[in-house]
Design a protein around this motif. Structure first.
Motif, PDB file in Angstrom:
ATOM      1  N   LYS A 183      -1.016  16.384   1.236  1.00  9.78           N
ATOM      2  CA  LYS A 183      -2.436  16.681   1.410  1.00  9.78           C
ATOM      3  C   LYS A 183      -3.285  15.529   0.874  1.00  9.78           C
ATOM      4  CE  LYS A 183      -5.589  19.812   2.559  1.00  9.78           C
ATOM      5  NZ  LYS A 183      -5.696  20.378   3.905  1.00  9.78           N
ATOM      6  N   ARG A 184      -2.902  14.991  -0.264  1.00 11.41           N
ATOM      7  CA  ARG A 184      -3.641  13.881  -0.849  1.00 11.41           C
ATOM      8  C   ARG A 184      -3.615  12.662   0.071  1.00 11.41           C
ATOM      9  NH1 ARG A 184      -2.501   9.304  -3.608  1.00 11.41           N
ATOM     10  NH2 ARG A 184      -0.248   9.722  -3.666  1.00 11.41           N
ATOM     11  N   LEU A 185      -2.437  12.323   0.580  1.00  9.68           N
ATOM     12  CA  LEU A 185      -2.309  11.155   1.447  1.00  9.68           C
ATOM     13  C   LEU A 185      -3.101  11.329   2.737  1.00  9.68           C
ATOM     14  CD1 LEU A 185       1.497  10.500   0.972  1.00  9.68           C
ATOM     15  CD2 LEU A 185      -0.362   9.017   0.201  1.00  9.68           C
ATOM     16  N   GLN A 186      -3.052  12.529   3.294  1.00  7.32           N
ATOM     17  CA  GLN A 186      -3.788  12.778   4.535  1.00  7.32           C
ATOM     18  C   GLN A 186      -5.287  12.637   4.319  1.00  7.32           C
ATOM     19  OE1 GLN A 186      -5.651  15.874   5.337  1.00  7.32           O
ATOM     20  NE2 GLN A 186      -6.107  15.173   7.420  1.00  7.32           N
ATOM     21  N   ARG A 187      -5.785  13.148   3.202  1.00  6.73           N
ATOM     22  CA  ARG A 187      -7.211  13.071   2.912  1.00  6.73           C
ATOM     23  C   ARG A 187      -7.642  11.625   2.625  1.00  6.73           C
ATOM     24  NH1 ARG A 187      -7.924  17.094   5.242  1.00  6.73           N
ATOM     25  NH2 ARG A 187      -8.604  19.108   4.414  1.00  6.73           N
ATOM     26  N   GLU A 188      -6.850  10.913   1.828  1.00  7.24           N
ATOM     27  CA  GLU A 188      -7.212   9.548   1.458  1.00  7.24           C
ATOM     28  C   GLU A 188      -7.238   8.612   2.668  1.00  7.24           C
ATOM     29  OE1 GLU A 188      -4.663   8.175  -1.620  1.00  7.24           O
ATOM     30  OE2 GLU A 188      -5.570   9.424  -3.182  1.00  7.24           O
ATOM     31  N   ASN A 189      -6.359   8.868   3.633  1.00  9.32           N
ATOM     32  CA  ASN A 189      -6.274   8.006   4.807  1.00  9.32           C
ATOM     33  C   ASN A 189      -7.037   8.550   6.004  1.00  9.32           C
ATOM     34  OD1 ASN A 189      -4.082   5.746   4.224  1.00  9.32           O
ATOM     35  ND2 ASN A 189      -3.367   7.630   3.262  1.00  9.32           N
ATOM     36  N   ASN A 190      -7.632   9.746   5.864  1.00  9.03           N
ATOM     37  CA  ASN A 190      -8.361  10.391   6.958  1.00  9.03           C
ATOM     38  C   ASN A 190      -7.540  10.379   8.240  1.00  9.03           C
ATOM     39  OD1 ASN A 190     -10.570  11.732   8.122  1.00  9.03           O
ATOM     40  ND2 ASN A 190     -11.396   9.812   8.929  1.00  9.03           N
ATOM     41  N   GLN A 191      -6.267  10.734   8.105  1.00  6.28           N
ATOM     42  CA  GLN A 191      -5.351  10.681   9.234  1.00  6.28           C
ATOM     43  C   GLN A 191      -5.154  12.081   9.813  1.00  6.28           C
ATOM     44  OE1 GLN A 191      -1.787   8.601   8.170  1.00  6.28           O
ATOM     45  NE2 GLN A 191      -1.567   7.680  10.167  1.00  6.28           N
ATOM     46  N   PHE A 243       0.829  -1.206   0.000  1.00  2.00           N
ATOM     47  CA  PHE A 243       0.000   0.000   0.000  1.00  2.00           C
ATOM     48  C   PHE A 243       0.866   1.260   0.000  1.00  2.00           C
ATOM     49  CE2 PHE A 243      -1.767   3.386   2.701  1.00  2.00           C
ATOM     50  CZ  PHE A 243      -2.845   3.772   1.912  1.00  2.00           C
ATOM     51  N   VAL A 244       1.829   1.314   0.917  1.00  2.00           N
ATOM     52  CA  VAL A 244       2.689   2.496   1.043  1.00  2.00           C
ATOM     53  C   VAL A 244       3.502   2.698  -0.234  1.00  2.00           C
ATOM     54  CG1 VAL A 244       4.713   3.403   2.244  1.00  2.00           C
ATOM     55  CG2 VAL A 244       2.801   2.472   3.551  1.00  2.00           C
ATOM     56  N   SER A 245       4.022   1.624  -0.788  1.00  5.19           N
ATOM     57  CA  SER A 245       4.834   1.727  -2.004  1.00  5.19           C
ATOM     58  C   SER A 245       4.024   2.287  -3.157  1.00  5.19           C
ATOM     59  CB  SER A 245       5.393   0.360  -2.382  1.00  5.19           C
ATOM     60  OG  SER A 245       6.211  -0.159  -1.360  1.00  5.19           O
ATOM     61  N   GLU A 246       2.754   1.902  -3.214  1.00  7.70           N
ATOM     62  CA  GLU A 246       1.910   2.362  -4.319  1.00  7.70           C
ATOM     63  C   GLU A 246       1.570   3.843  -4.180  1.00  7.70           C
ATOM     64  OE1 GLU A 246      -2.465   1.417  -6.335  1.00  7.70           O
ATOM     65  OE2 GLU A 246      -1.607   0.041  -4.865  1.00  7.70           O
ATOM     66  N   VAL A 247       1.156   4.261  -2.992  1.00  5.07           N
ATOM     67  CA  VAL A 247       0.718   5.655  -2.841  1.00  5.07           C
ATOM     68  C   VAL A 247       1.890   6.633  -2.864  1.00  5.07           C
ATOM     69  CG1 VAL A 247      -1.376   5.026  -1.599  1.00  5.07           C
ATOM     70  CG2 VAL A 247       0.705   5.529  -0.307  1.00  5.07           C
ATOM     71  N   LEU A 248       3.076   6.160  -2.453  1.00  2.00           N
ATOM     72  CA  LEU A 248       4.241   7.047  -2.424  1.00  2.00           C
ATOM     73  C   LEU A 248       5.160   6.856  -3.632  1.00  2.00           C
ATOM     74  CD1 LEU A 248       5.218   6.918   1.353  1.00  2.00           C
ATOM     75  CD2 LEU A 248       4.278   8.857   0.131  1.00  2.00           C
ATOM     76  N   HIS A 249       4.853   5.896  -4.484  1.00  2.77           N
ATOM     77  CA  HIS A 249       5.644   5.647  -5.691  1.00  2.77           C
ATOM     78  C   HIS A 249       7.116   5.390  -5.353  1.00  2.77           C
ATOM     79  CE1 HIS A 249       2.023   7.096  -7.601  1.00  2.77           C
ATOM     80  NE2 HIS A 249       2.172   8.299  -7.079  1.00  2.77           N
ATOM     81  N   GLN A 289      12.886  11.365   1.521  1.00  2.00           N
ATOM     82  CA  GLN A 289      11.691  11.945   2.114  1.00  2.00           C
ATOM     83  C   GLN A 289      10.510  10.979   2.015  1.00  2.00           C
ATOM     84  OE1 GLN A 289      10.823  14.978   3.673  1.00  2.00           O
ATOM     85  NE2 GLN A 289       8.978  13.752   3.949  1.00  2.00           N
ATOM     86  N   ARG A 290      10.334  10.382   0.851  1.00  3.82           N
ATOM     87  CA  ARG A 290       9.213   9.468   0.651  1.00  3.82           C
ATOM     88  C   ARG A 290       9.356   8.197   1.498  1.00  3.82           C
ATOM     89  NH1 ARG A 290       6.158  10.445  -4.250  1.00  3.82           N
ATOM     90  NH2 ARG A 290       6.857  12.396  -5.165  1.00  3.82           N
ATOM     91  N   ILE A 291      10.579   7.719   1.654  1.00  4.85           N
ATOM     92  CA  ILE A 291      10.794   6.546   2.502  1.00  4.85           C
ATOM     93  C   ILE A 291      10.459   6.882   3.955  1.00  4.85           C
ATOM     94  CG2 ILE A 291      12.532   4.969   3.431  1.00  4.85           C
ATOM     95  CD1 ILE A 291      11.691   4.278   0.606  1.00  4.85           C
ATOM     96  N   ALA A 292      10.867   8.062   4.414  1.00  4.43           N
ATOM     97  CA  ALA A 292      10.557   8.480   5.788  1.00  4.43           C
ATOM     98  C   ALA A 292       9.048   8.590   5.995  1.00  4.43           C
ATOM     99  CB  ALA A 292      11.243   9.805   6.111  1.00  4.43           C
ATOM    100  N   LEU A 293       8.363   9.140   5.007  1.00  4.81           N
ATOM    101  CA  LEU A 293       6.909   9.222   5.089  1.00  4.81           C
ATOM    102  C   LEU A 293       6.299   7.824   5.062  1.00  4.81           C
ATOM    103  CD1 LEU A 293       6.204  12.230   2.695  1.00  4.81           C
ATOM    104  CD2 LEU A 293       5.742  12.160   5.146  1.00  4.81           C
ATOM    105  N   GLY A 294       6.877   6.948   4.229  1.00  2.00           N
ATOM    106  CA  GLY A 294       6.374   5.586   4.143  1.00  2.00           C
ATOM    107  C   GLY A 294       6.468   4.861   5.468  1.00  2.00           C
ATOM    108  N   ARG A 295       7.568   5.047   6.173  1.00  8.60           N
ATOM    109  CA  ARG A 295       7.724   4.404   7.484  1.00  8.60           C
ATOM    110  C   ARG A 295       6.649   4.879   8.450  1.00  8.60           C
ATOM    111  NH1 ARG A 295      13.338   5.392  10.258  1.00  8.60           N
ATOM    112  NH2 ARG A 295      12.458   7.499  10.365  1.00  8.60           N
ATOM    113  N   ALA A 296       6.360   6.201   8.400  1.00  5.72           N
ATOM    114  CA  ALA A 296       5.329   6.739   9.285  1.00  5.72           C
ATOM    115  C   ALA A 296       3.947   6.228   8.898  1.00  5.72           C
ATOM    116  CB  ALA A 296       5.372   8.270   9.249  1.00  5.72           C
TER     117      ALA A 296
END
Length: 352
Positions: free
Chosen positions: A176-184, A115-121, A139-146
């Motif tokens: 913004k997209r990730l936050q909205r899609e995950n309602n986090q 899931f994380v790999s797909e949304v963060l490319h 940056q994307r890997i750090a976000l992916g871990r979170a």
């Protein structure tokens, strides 16, 4: 539902006191914290995460007293400014580290990684170590871990400050997209005003260790509650003119400015400061709006708009004009103030 609530929290350092801080973040909200460097923004995140304990006040997480929860029990992820990736691990190993630490099954780990790999490319860089990645990839890997941890809230401490301007813009949209899609729930810290205003649902402006104002980006920009907030929100910053005000309007300490009428003042009169944003000063005269002459000092063409630096007496005035403007240095230029967007503050700097 309130995800995070801080009530009158105080943290003292040898030469700096943070607080009292009071703020609440709703579940699923993108909450921004903005302020100049070294004003206590990161310390607020540490109070939420549990790396710091308040000496006064409380931190409540989804109704639970933070004092009774250690860092692991708070179920909060944090992305640090320096990203803090494990240098000896691959991107894949960095992302799944929190899942392994909590004993997740292999199936769950693979599902979250996919899931994380797909949304963060990031599928194409999972085999690399951080040293082999670009700044944006790290940056994307750090976000992916979170994101992989599926925590109740995510804290982001200037996570894209080190990226170049174009990549920062792309990452803002992605966050913004990730936050909205995950309602986090996101709490996002930055000293970049444009960045935090562009993506936050609400913004807390912190100055000298205290929250000066909380509101939507439009509220903070359009109705700053003090000179301090007005001075840090906006680029270029707001122009200020000293004067006095009464029922007849604002009278200035310089004869160069005409009396400006005001409406809606909450006090009868006194000394104060008129604030005018650069985009609310127009070139030329405008019917029904006060106008003055200024002396052009320099012109900064910036593509879609032009910044004009001019003098009114010995005071510099910033003007933001749309499009390309050609003006000669030392020329006298007539300008007018938009009466609909003036701000007046009393002698202690509070909005009138």
């Amino acid at each position: 539902m309130t995800a995070i609530e801080i009530s009158n929290a105080v943290k003292r350092y040898p030469d700096f006191t943070l607080g009292p801080i009071s703020m609440s973040v709703a579940q699923g909200e993108f909450f921004g914290i903005f302020g100049p460097p070294s004003t206590g923004k990161t310390s607020i995140l540490k109070l939420i995460l549990g790396l710091l304990q308040p000496e006064e006040g409380t931190v409540t997480l989804s109704g639970k007293d933070g004092a009774a929860l250690d860092v692991a029990e708070r179920d909060i992820s944090m992305v640090f400014q320096n990203l803090a990736l494990f240098p000896h691990m691959t991107g894949r190993e960095n992302i799944i580290f929190p899942l392994k630490e909590r004993g997740a099954s292999e199936k769950e780990i693979e599902e979250r990684l996919d899931f994380v790999s797909e949304v963060l490319h990031v599928s194409h860089i999972l085999h690399k170590n951080p040293a082999q990645m670009s700044g944006g990839e790290r940056q994307r890997i750090a976000l992916g871990r979170a994101f992989a941890a599926e925590s109740r809230a995510m804290l982001l401490d200037e996570p894209i400050a080190a990226l170049d301007a174009r990549l920062r813009e792309e990452m803002r949209v992605e966050l913004k997209r990730l936050q909205r899609e995950n309602n986090q729930t996101f709490v996002y810290v930055s000293h970049d005003e444009e960045e935090v205003m562009a993506i936050s649902d609400r913004v807390a402006v912190i100055i000298d260790g205290k929250i000066a104002q909380i509101g939507t980006p439009d509220e903070v920009y359009s109705t700053p509650n003090s000179v301090a907030v007005a001075g840090v929100i906006g680029s270029p910053p707001m122009n200020f003119f000293k004067g006095t005000y009464s029922a007849s309007g604002v009278h200035f300490n310089t004869s160069s400015l005409p009396t400006v009428p005001i409406t809606g003042a909450t006090r009868k009169g006194g000394d104060g400061t008129l604030g005018v944003r650069p985009e609310d000063i127009w070139l030329g005269e405008s019917e029904g709006n006060p106008s003055i002459d200024v002396n052009v000092s320099s012109v900064e063409p910036l593509g879609s708009y032009t910044i004009i630096n001019a003098y009114l007496g010995d005071q510099i005035v910033k003007i933001r004009a749309p499009g390309q403007v050609t003006l000669k240095e030392n020329a006298v230029q007539r300008v007018s103030f938009d009466l609909r967007h003036l701000h007046f503050f009393d002698d202690v700097g509070e909005r009138v």
